[in-house]
Design a protein around this motif. Structure first.
Motif, PDB file in Angstrom:
ATOM      1  N   UNK A 199       0.860  -1.321  -0.078  1.00 47.31           N
ATOM      2  CA  UNK A 199      -0.077  -0.008  -0.121  1.00 47.31           C
ATOM      3  C   UNK A 199       0.825   1.232   0.017  1.00 47.31           C
ATOM      4  N   UNK A 200       1.711   1.209   0.773  1.00 48.14           N
ATOM      5  CA  UNK A 200       2.929   2.398   0.814  1.00 48.14           C
ATOM      6  C   UNK A 200       3.527   2.721  -0.598  1.00 48.14           C
ATOM      7  N   UNK A 201       3.945   1.296  -1.144  1.00 48.25           N
ATOM      8  CA  UNK A 201       4.499   1.669  -2.676  1.00 48.25           C
ATOM      9  C   UNK A 201       3.566   2.216  -3.580  1.00 48.25           C
ATOM     10  N   UNK A 202       2.312   1.749  -3.333  1.00 44.69           N
ATOM     11  CA  UNK A 202       1.150   2.389  -4.400  1.00 44.69           C
ATOM     12  C   UNK A 202       0.981   3.921  -3.894  1.00 44.69           C
ATOM     13  N   UNK A 203       0.805   4.252  -2.895  1.00 45.82           N
ATOM     14  CA  UNK A 203       0.818   5.860  -2.512  1.00 45.82           C
ATOM     15  C   UNK A 203       1.895   6.445  -3.035  1.00 45.82           C
ATOM     16  N   UNK A 204       3.100   5.882  -2.761  1.00 46.38           N
ATOM     17  CA  UNK A 204       4.293   6.735  -3.154  1.00 46.38           C
ATOM     18  C   UNK A 204       4.150   6.846  -4.845  1.00 46.38           C
ATOM     19  N   UNK A 205       4.030   5.683  -5.517  1.00 45.13           N
ATOM     20  CA  UNK A 205       3.895   6.051  -7.126  1.00 45.13           C
ATOM     21  C   UNK A 205       2.675   6.927  -7.478  1.00 45.13           C
ATOM     22  N   UNK A 206       1.723   6.616  -6.703  1.00 40.43           N
ATOM     23  CA  UNK A 206       0.556   7.730  -7.224  1.00 40.43           C
ATOM     24  C   UNK A 206       0.967   9.112  -6.931  1.00 40.43           C
ATOM     25  N   UNK A 207       1.441   9.231  -5.899  1.00 38.82           N
ATOM     26  CA  UNK A 207       1.873  10.771  -5.313  1.00 38.82           C
ATOM     27  C   UNK A 207       2.874  11.293  -6.353  1.00 38.82           C
ATOM     28  N   UNK A 208       3.709  10.445  -6.733  1.00 40.16           N
ATOM     29  CA  UNK A 208       4.892  10.880  -7.982  1.00 40.16           C
ATOM     30  C   UNK A 208       4.166  11.162  -9.229  1.00 40.16           C
ATOM     31  N   UNK A 209       3.410  10.162  -9.791  1.00 39.71           N
ATOM     32  CA  UNK A 209       2.619  10.457 -10.965  1.00 39.71           C
ATOM     33  C   UNK A 209       1.702  11.679 -10.962  1.00 39.71           C
ATOM     34  N   UNK A 210       1.055  11.932  -9.574  1.00 39.00           N
ATOM     35  CA  UNK A 210       0.229  13.216  -9.777  1.00 39.00           C
ATOM     36  C   UNK A 210       1.080  14.274  -9.686  1.00 39.00           C
ATOM     37  N   UNK A 211       2.427  14.449  -9.082  1.00 38.67           N
ATOM     38  CA  UNK A 211       3.292  15.589  -9.019  1.00 38.67           C
ATOM     39  C   UNK A 211       3.833  15.838 -10.340  1.00 38.67           C
ATOM     40  N   UNK A 212       4.055  14.655 -11.224  1.00 40.84           N
ATOM     41  CA  UNK A 212       4.827  14.720 -12.512  1.00 40.84           C
ATOM     42  C   UNK A 212       3.599  15.147 -13.426  1.00 40.84           C
ATOM     43  N   UNK A 213       2.352  14.685 -13.204  1.00 42.75           N
ATOM     44  CA  UNK A 213       1.272  15.293 -14.270  1.00 42.75           C
ATOM     45  C   UNK A 213       1.056  16.761 -13.805  1.00 42.75           C
ATOM     46  N   UNK A 214       1.140  17.259 -12.543  1.00 42.06           N
ATOM     47  CA  UNK A 214       1.025  18.683 -12.347  1.00 42.06           C
ATOM     48  C   UNK A 214       2.155  19.443 -13.177  1.00 42.06           C
ATOM     49  N   UNK A 215       3.398  19.076 -12.977  1.00 40.35           N
ATOM     50  CA  UNK A 215       4.458  19.779 -13.928  1.00 40.35           C
ATOM     51  C   UNK A 215       4.453  19.294 -15.163  1.00 40.35           C
ATOM     52  N   UNK A 216       3.851  18.430 -15.597  1.00 42.59           N
ATOM     53  CA  UNK A 216       3.760  18.244 -17.294  1.00 42.59           C
ATOM     54  C   UNK A 216       2.475  19.344 -17.700  1.00 42.59           C
ATOM     55  N   UNK A 217       1.237  19.305 -17.064  1.00 43.74           N
ATOM     56  CA  UNK A 217       0.343  20.289 -17.546  1.00 43.74           C
ATOM     57  C   UNK A 217       1.015  21.554 -17.519  1.00 43.74           C
ATOM     58  N   UNK A 218       1.578  21.920 -16.284  1.00 42.71           N
ATOM     59  CA  UNK A 218       2.004  23.218 -15.970  1.00 42.71           C
ATOM     60  C   UNK A 218       3.138  23.700 -17.270  1.00 42.71           C
ATOM     61  N   UNK A 219       3.995  22.809 -18.079  1.00 39.61           N
ATOM     62  CA  UNK A 219       4.716  23.263 -18.983  1.00 39.61           C
ATOM     63  C   UNK A 219       3.887  23.129 -20.346  1.00 39.61           C
ATOM     64  N   UNK A 220       2.830  22.697 -20.287  1.00 37.38           N
ATOM     65  CA  UNK A 220       2.183  22.431 -21.726  1.00 37.38           C
ATOM     66  C   UNK A 220       1.081  23.593 -21.790  1.00 37.38           C
ATOM     67  N   UNK A 221       1.530  24.648 -22.469  1.00 42.33           N
ATOM     68  CA  UNK A 221       0.592  25.947 -22.656  1.00 42.33           C
ATOM     69  C   UNK A 221      -0.395  25.551 -23.534  1.00 42.33           C
ATOM     70  N   UNK A 222      -0.259  24.655 -24.424  1.00 41.88           N
ATOM     71  CA  UNK A 222      -1.519  24.361 -25.751  1.00 41.88           C
ATOM     72  C   UNK A 222      -2.713  24.053 -24.799  1.00 41.88           C
ATOM     73  N   UNK A 223      -2.612  23.104 -23.808  1.00 41.28           N
ATOM     74  CA  UNK A 223      -3.968  22.456 -23.095  1.00 41.28           C
ATOM     75  C   UNK A 223      -4.462  23.660 -22.302  1.00 41.28           C
TER      76      UNK A 223
END
Length: 88
Positions: free
Chosen positions: A57-81
Motif C-alpha cells: 500500500x505504501x508503494x502504491x501511495x508513493x507511486x501515485x503521489x509521484x505520478x500526480x506531481x509529475x502530471x502537475x508539472x507536465x500540465x504546467x509546462x504544456x501551454x497548448x492545453x
C-alpha cells in the motif's frame, strides 16, 4: 490543477511515513542477536502478513503521489492545453 500537486504531496508523504512506521516497528522488534521476537507463531505470521500488505500500500501511495506531481508539472509546462481550457 493545484489539486494534483496537493494530492501528490499528501500521498507521497503518507506513503513514506507508512514505510517509515513499518520499518521502525520491525527494527524495534529485533533482539540482541538480530532475530525478530514474537509472542507466538500466530502473531508472527499475522504481523508479517499485515506488514507486507502495508508495504505494498505504501508503494502504491508513493507511486501515485509521484505520478500526480509529475502530471502537475507536465500540465504546467504544456501551454497548448491551458489555452484550450480557457477558450471553453
Amino acid at each position: 490543477m493545484v489539486a494534483l500537486l496537493v494530492i501528490g504531496i499528501l500521498f507521497l508523504v503518507a506513503g513514506l511515513s507508512l514505510r517509515y512506521w513499518i520499518n521502525r516497528r520491525k527494527f524495534y522488534r529485533l533482539g540482541p542477536l538480530g532475530a525478530e521476537g514474537f509472542s507466538s507463531y500466530k502473531s508472527s505470521v499475522f504481523i508479517k502478513f499485515i506488514e507486507r500488505i502495508g508495504k505494498w500500500i505504501a508503494y502504491a501511495l508513493i507511486i501515485y503521489g509521484l505520478l500526480s506531481i509529475g502530471t502537475y508539472y507536465w500540465e504546467k509546462r504544456n501551454p497548448e492545453k491551458q489555452k484550450v481550457q480557457k477558450v471553453k
